[in-house]
Design an enzyme around this catalytic site. Sequence first.
Site, short mmCIF file in Angstrom:
data_model
loop_
_atom_site.label_atom_id
_atom_site.label_comp_id
_atom_site.label_asym_id
_atom_site.label_seq_id
_atom_site.Cartn_x
_atom_site.Cartn_y
_atom_site.Cartn_z
N SER A 1 48.13 42.84 36.85
CA SER A 1 47.10 42.11 37.84
C SER A 1 45.98 41.01 37.23
O SER A 1 45.86 41.34 36.38
CB SER A 1 46.53 42.95 38.96
OG SER A 1 44.89 42.09 39.37
N ASP B 1 46.97 40.20 43.90
CA ASP B 1 46.30 40.72 44.91
C ASP B 1 45.31 39.18 45.55
O ASP B 1 45.09 39.06 44.86
CB ASP B 1 44.67 41.57 43.67
CG ASP B 1 45.34 43.13 43.70
OD1 ASP B 1 46.12 43.25 44.30
OD2 ASP B 1 45.28 42.87 42.05
N HIS C 1 50.46 41.92 47.08
CA HIS C 1 50.12 42.80 47.60
C HIS C 1 49.02 42.66 48.62
O HIS C 1 47.83 41.96 47.96
CB HIS C 1 49.29 43.91 46.19
CG HIS C 1 48.11 45.10 46.99
ND1 HIS C 1 47.30 45.89 45.85
CD2 HIS C 1 48.10 45.56 47.98
CE1 HIS C 1 46.26 46.39 47.29
NE2 HIS C 1 46.89 46.97 48.34
N GLY D 1 38.63 45.67 38.54
CA GLY D 1 37.18 46.26 37.66
C GLY D 1 36.76 47.37 38.22
O GLY D 1 35.78 47.92 37.36
N ASP E 1 47.64 51.82 41.80
CA ASP E 1 46.46 50.55 41.79
C ASP E 1 45.20 50.65 41.51
O ASP E 1 44.92 51.20 42.81
CB ASP E 1 46.91 49.21 43.13
CG ASP E 1 46.46 48.37 43.22
OD1 ASP E 1 45.85 47.70 41.45
OD2 ASP E 1 46.52 47.53 43.98
N GLY F 1 44.89 46.13 35.95
CA GLY F 1 44.33 44.68 36.13
C GLY F 1 43.40 44.23 34.49
O GLY F 1 43.89 43.84 34.08
N SER F 2 41.90 44.51 34.89
CA SER F 2 40.67 44.07 33.64
C SER F 2 41.44 44.24 32.67
O SER F 2 41.15 44.14 31.67
CB SER F 2 39.77 44.43 34.86
OG SER F 2 39.75 45.65 34.92
C1 DX5 Z 1 42.27 46.17 43.86
C2 DX5 Z 1 43.63 45.35 43.64
C3 DX5 Z 1 43.96 46.15 42.40
C4 DX5 Z 1 43.09 46.15 40.96
C5 DX5 Z 1 43.25 46.05 39.47
O1 DX5 Z 1 41.61 45.47 45.05
O2 DX5 Z 1 44.75 46.16 44.52
O3 DX5 Z 1 45.17 45.65 41.99
O4 DX5 Z 1 42.47 44.62 41.07
O5 DX5 Z 1 42.31 45.39 38.81
P1 DX5 Z 1 41.98 46.89 38.13
O6 DX5 Z 1 42.83 47.34 37.06
O7 DX5 Z 1 41.23 45.97 37.31
O8 DX5 Z 1 41.44 47.82 38.70
ZN ZN Z 2 46.47 45.54 44.18
#
Ligand code: DX5
Ligand code: ZN
Length: 213
Positions: free
Chosen positions: A6, A32, A63, A141, A171, A192-193
């Site tokens: 993400s 996202d 998503h 995050g 996720d 993601g992060s």
């Molecule tokens: C949360 C999102 C996730 C998220 C993943 O609302 O659906 O996909 O951004 O990022 P990290 O790994 O930073 O939680």
């Molecule tokens: Zn997501």
Amino acid sequence: MKIAVSYLKNKNGNEKTIEKLGHTSCDYIHIDLTDGLFAGEKNYQIDTILQLFKNVQKPLDIHLMVKNPKKEIEAFAILNPAFITVHLEIEDLENNIKKIKGLGISCGIAVDKDTSIEKIYPYLKEIDLVLIMSVKAGFGGQSFQPKSLEKVKALMKERKEKNLSFKIAMDGGINDKTIKDIPKDIDLVVSGSFVCLEEDYEQQIEKLKKAGN
Ligand code: DX5
Ligand code: ZN
């Protein structure tokens, strides 16, 4: 275990981040989208997303954290995504599933952090993917909630008992530490992060693969 990345939280800007992800070994780019009603703050315009992804070769995993995603489903079908995932908690779920499937796209349903897993059981026969949220939908995050691992286990059991074939994904808050607690036979994880806040994306993805397999 496949890996979707993400780009929601990144430090190079969306365009550059997506371009860089295209050169990594990730299996999907996870898009996202929050509408400010169902979750988070509105973080997209449909046209901008279409423009950003029109030449992207990586398979896309969309998503939709969106209250009424009909317009988005119709518009993003042109990107030929691998999955479009909508939330179990939205009102018109059944019609949105039909819409996604009717467009020939694999349909995912996301189960938010505070929703009990049994609520998805009536839909399991008709969908292709369940996305278990290990954070509350809305922002990148956040920290991984270990309690959601129980949902993954329950779902794996249900899939086996009913002899079903949907995929299971997780996720939120996934990094090279938290991934170690996720069952190895899960189909997909989204990170993601952990990836996009570092300079070397591939190195981060390799760390995930090593810790998760
Ligand atoms: C949360 C999102 C996730 C998220 C993943 O609302 O659906 O996909 O951004 O990022 P990290 O790994 O930073 O939680
Ligand atoms: Zn997501």
